[in-house]
Design a protein around this motif. Structure first.
Motif, mmCIF file in Angstrom:
data_model
loop_
_atom_site.group_PDB
_atom_site.id
_atom_site.type_symbol
_atom_site.label_atom_id
_atom_site.label_comp_id
_atom_site.label_asym_id
_atom_site.label_seq_id
_atom_site.Cartn_x
_atom_site.Cartn_y
_atom_site.Cartn_z
ATOM 1 N N VAL A 149 38.179 -15.539 47.596
ATOM 2 C CA VAL A 149 38.145 -15.034 46.451
ATOM 3 C C VAL A 149 37.019 -15.336 45.751
ATOM 4 O O VAL A 149 36.296 -16.335 45.652
ATOM 5 N N ALA A 194 47.497 -14.786 45.102
ATOM 6 C CA ALA A 194 46.927 -16.086 44.706
ATOM 7 C C ALA A 194 47.992 -16.736 44.276
ATOM 8 O O ALA A 194 48.136 -18.114 44.359
ATOM 9 N N THR A 222 42.309 -18.528 49.554
ATOM 10 C CA THR A 222 41.850 -18.863 48.278
ATOM 11 C C THR A 222 40.485 -18.923 48.340
ATOM 12 O O THR A 222 39.516 -18.510 47.166
ATOM 13 N N ASP A 244 43.537 -11.344 40.481
ATOM 14 C CA ASP A 244 43.197 -12.695 41.197
ATOM 15 C C ASP A 244 42.151 -12.527 41.965
ATOM 16 O O ASP A 244 41.711 -13.581 42.538
ATOM 17 N N ARG A 245 41.866 -11.319 42.787
ATOM 18 C CA ARG A 245 40.915 -10.866 43.682
ATOM 19 C C ARG A 245 40.571 -9.364 43.510
ATOM 20 O O ARG A 245 41.415 -8.544 42.928
#
Length: 341
Positions: free
Chosen positions: A48, A36, A45, A66-67
């Protein structure tokens, strides 16, 4: 008789080493979060889930996701079963070190995931699976002397998570089990599933504790393994809490560790009325353990041995994972059978 104690020592002896590594390292691991931050395309993006980024402080190692991790290797059985119970099979690319028979409802999914090793796999073997997260059950998952330190994985761009029982800070309780489940649910973006699982386990525990409420506590000795000395569950182990909830008392609750060695003279002195035998591969069968205990003249007058009062628990049911609630019920029935008639 050495097979009765050799495998078990891994669980206790490396806890302090791993904890020291974790606490001395201030790591902001990038593995799952790096994509990300590097400016991936709009589709990536958009995919996510809500609620990210997620930051978790695990045994002193802080990681930002971030995920959800998508390629996870679990070392030891209880992390694998926890993930499967949360419906995360598709995120798993490898398991290692099975201790006991897998829960029947998880068996098919567990067997569909490649097994990397019968014990802890080498660092190189884990790298071959190309994980973005390694989830370890015992401290030995991240043994520095075997090249699997958390720092080594971080340097390779791989995040790590250690079961909180081996953070080594305090006595572990069922709340740690519930927190572990919720934390993994948070990391993988499935908090609702985690809450549902926790509610189910709390209900199981509640039924067992209600059944034995008011009964006198039964002194219990945990026999994991050992011949020259006894390898047992200490006061920091979840086992101590499970025994308490089931209407018993761990006679070695004053042992300031998760697992540790005690002398047979101490066992005799503390006069346990029941013995909880931990069952797992590589440390002798349950029947071998019973035979050993019953054959020792020095133990003949121990009430639990004299009355052949044993309760058998799979090792995986005594750890911070989904089986601990089942263990409370099994223990309660073994310690207070009259409460379940």
């Amino acid at each position: 008789m050495s097979p009765l104690f050799t495998p078990a020592r891994t669980r206790g002896s490396l806890r302090a080493t791993v904890t020291a590594v974790a606490l001395s390292s201030v790591l902001l691991a990038t593995g799952c979060g790096s994509s990300a931050e590097s400016g991936g395309d709009a589709k990536a993006t958009a995919a996510v889930p809500a609620g990210f980024p997620v930051t978790v402080d695990n045994c002193g190692v802080k990681t930002t996701y971030d995920r959800p991790p998508s390629r996870v290797v679990t070392i030891h059985q209880h992390p694998a079963e926890l993930m499967l119970a949360l419906g995360l099979k598709d995120h798993m690319v490898g398991t290692a070190f099975p201790d006991s028979a897998v829960l029947p409802e998880l068996k098919k999914d567990y067997e569909s995931i490649p097994e990397l090793a019968k014990k802890e796999p080498s660092f190189e073997k884990i790298l071959d699976a190309e994980p973005d997260l390694v989830y370890g059950g015992y401290g030995s998952a991240f043994a520095e002397n075997e090249g699997r330190s958390r720092k080594a994985f971080a340097d390779a761009g791989i995040d790590t998570y250690l079961n909180r029982e081996y953070c080594g800070k305090k006595q572990v309780t069922m709340n740690d089990t519930y927190d572990e489940i919720r934390t993994i649910g948070k990391i993988f973006g499935v908090p609702d599933r985690a809450d549902e699982l926790v509610t189910d386990l709390q209900t199981r525990v509640g039924k067992a504790t209600t059944a034995v409420k008011g009964e006198p506590q039964v002194p219990v000795f945990v026999y994991d393994s050992g011949d020259k000395s006894a390898f047992t569950a200490g006061g920091k182990s979840l086992g101590t809490e499970l025994i308490r909830l089931a209407g018993g008392e761990n006679v070695f609750a004053d042992l300031d560790d998760v697992f540790g060695d005690v002398s047979w003279e101490q066992v005799v002195e503390r006069k346990p009325e029941a013995i909880a035998i931990y069952d797992y591969a590589g440390a002798g069968s349950v029947e071998e353990k019973k035979k050993y205990l019953l054959s020792q003249p020095a133990l003949a007058d121990v009430p639990a041995v004299r009355n052949k009062r044993f309760v058998v628990l799979p090792l995986t049911a005594t750890l911070v994972g989904i089986r601990s609630a089942y263990a409370v019920d099994d223990l309660a029935r073994g310690l207070h059978p009259e409460s379940f008639r």
